[in-house]
Design an enzyme around this catalytic site. Sequence first.
Site, PDB file in Angstrom:
ATOM      1  N   TYR A 111      18.681  41.841   6.170  1.00 45.01           N
ATOM      2  CA  TYR A 111      17.332  42.227   5.770  1.00 45.01           C
ATOM      3  C   TYR A 111      16.777  43.192   6.795  1.00 45.01           C
ATOM      4  O   TYR A 111      16.893  42.963   8.009  1.00 45.01           O
ATOM      5  CB  TYR A 111      16.423  41.001   5.680  1.00 45.01           C
ATOM      6  CG  TYR A 111      14.997  41.319   5.290  1.00 45.01           C
ATOM      7  CD1 TYR A 111      14.687  41.792   4.017  1.00 45.01           C
ATOM      8  CD2 TYR A 111      13.954  41.149   6.205  1.00 45.01           C
ATOM      9  CE1 TYR A 111      13.377  42.086   3.655  1.00 45.01           C
ATOM     10  CE2 TYR A 111      12.636  41.442   5.843  1.00 45.01           C
ATOM     11  CZ  TYR A 111      12.355  41.907   4.572  1.00 45.01           C
ATOM     12  OH  TYR A 111      11.056  42.191   4.220  1.00 45.01           O
ATOM     13  N   ASP A 132      19.715  46.615  14.017  1.00 49.38           N
ATOM     14  CA  ASP A 132      18.400  46.076  13.746  1.00 49.38           C
ATOM     15  C   ASP A 132      18.250  44.788  14.551  1.00 49.38           C
ATOM     16  O   ASP A 132      18.772  43.735  14.181  1.00 49.38           O
ATOM     17  CB  ASP A 132      18.240  45.823  12.243  1.00 49.38           C
ATOM     18  CG  ASP A 132      16.844  45.320  11.898  1.00 49.38           C
ATOM     19  OD1 ASP A 132      16.057  45.045  12.832  1.00 49.38           O
ATOM     20  OD2 ASP A 132      16.532  45.185  10.692  1.00 49.38           O
ATOM     21  N   LYS A 166       9.012  41.329  16.124  1.00 41.34           N
ATOM     22  CA  LYS A 166       8.939  39.904  16.486  1.00 41.34           C
ATOM     23  C   LYS A 166       8.663  39.643  17.973  1.00 41.34           C
ATOM     24  O   LYS A 166       7.520  39.769  18.384  1.00 41.34           O
ATOM     25  CB  LYS A 166      10.168  39.183  15.938  1.00 41.34           C
ATOM     26  CG  LYS A 166      10.216  39.358  14.401  1.00 41.34           C
ATOM     27  CD  LYS A 166      11.163  38.495  13.632  1.00 41.34           C
ATOM     28  CE  LYS A 166      10.894  38.642  12.142  1.00 41.34           C
ATOM     29  NZ  LYS A 166      11.935  39.195  11.328  1.00 41.34           N
TER      30      LYS A 166
END
Length: 426
Positions: free
Chosen positions: A143, A237, A265
């Site tokens: 994702y 990522d 995050k």
Amino acid sequence: MFDKSITAYEEAKKVIPGGVDSPVRAFKSVGGTPPFIEKGEGAYLVDVDGNRYLDFVQSWGPLIFGHCDKDIEDAVIKTVKKGLSFGAPTILETELATEIVEMYDNIDKVRFVNSGTEAVMSAIRLARGVTGKNKILKFEGCYHGHSDSLLVQAGSGMATFGSPSSPGVPADLTKHTLLCEYNNIEELKKCFEVSDDIACIIIEPIAGNMGFVPADEEFLAQCRKLCDENNALLIFDEVMSGFRASLTGAHGVVNTKSDIVTFGKVIGAGMPVGAFAASSEIMAHLSPDGAVYQAGTLSGNPVAMAAGLVSLRKIKAKKDLYENLNNKVAKLLAGFKKAAEDNNIAFQVDSRGSMFGFFFCEKPPKNFKEVGTCNFDRFAKFHQEMLKRGFYFACSQYEAAFMCEAISDEDIDNCIKAAQEVMATL
Ligand SMILES: *Cc1c(COP(=O)(O)O)cnc(C)c1O
């Protein structure tokens, strides 16, 4: 007692689609009502009915020290008092960029944005701008946020161009995205045979969005090799794994180096922050130095920067932080594994640093398809029963779990005891 959450959910659904601002929060795959959260307290969440949960979600990764860390809270409050946003440079941005760059030997410069989605979207534009090519290659089950070209599903066969996985995404956009199976070197090679227009490979080197599934070393090495041979860039990522898998993220635990890294995050410590980073040479293509356009009114927001800065400085100052987190994860997973074995339940566990996962299946899944063969009913039941006992895990088998510093050994012992009870009922 979930009365207040049930009411809150009904009220929310009247004015917010599905009652939530991000779909996974709706608890669709495990059933029941999502607890509405009143506050966090260190390792714990407290819902509006006053139930307390030991939190293994930690806002889906950002909170490595748990909720309401005093140092982060103080820094945020101090910064808030000076003004929320200026749309002009602040020293905080340089300081946070410096903390990030110091930890990665493959990056020199960072550009801040407001989410992981934005970071990846911008990194891909940069890769296309640098290489002058159009296509991107991603892997099924990874994702990278919800931008158009990444919402793809497999077309008629693998190693083909993706088709949109969501209405609203034009096929004209996803036709530039090639999709292949995670950890499948043959398919990876095939992609480069069918197209000489690949600008970049984007990958979660430690996937946390199909459950916890790390990439094989050999697979990452092949990604690197194919990018080098075909004048494409490799994007790691690390929105989730950055400052989670180790002090130097996934880069610290795998042997392959990427060209562009995306963050989110942890670097925002709970504030909305994303970033993408690369060598000076690659970043020189970005405006205002170069021609690749990218911008943001609230990018590098001082309050968000202050939170991230204190968090990263704390992370670096605590020499044994990741070892401790890792030990806690190992203890928890060993306890879960034994509880499963005692009850003859097929169960898999794996972790890197403070990221971990578990599956109800016979062998460790290597890709999205294999994750799909796990026992989802059993996961849902496990989730429900653990929640009832005050343990908050991600509400989907397709998500990872996170350890935070605030979780104590006693918390872990209690969690293992609960898992023993629950496994006996599965
Ligand atoms: C969470 C995540 C994103 C998206 O970040 P948002 O802040 O939710 O937009 C992208 N990539 C990975 C690997 C993620 O875990």
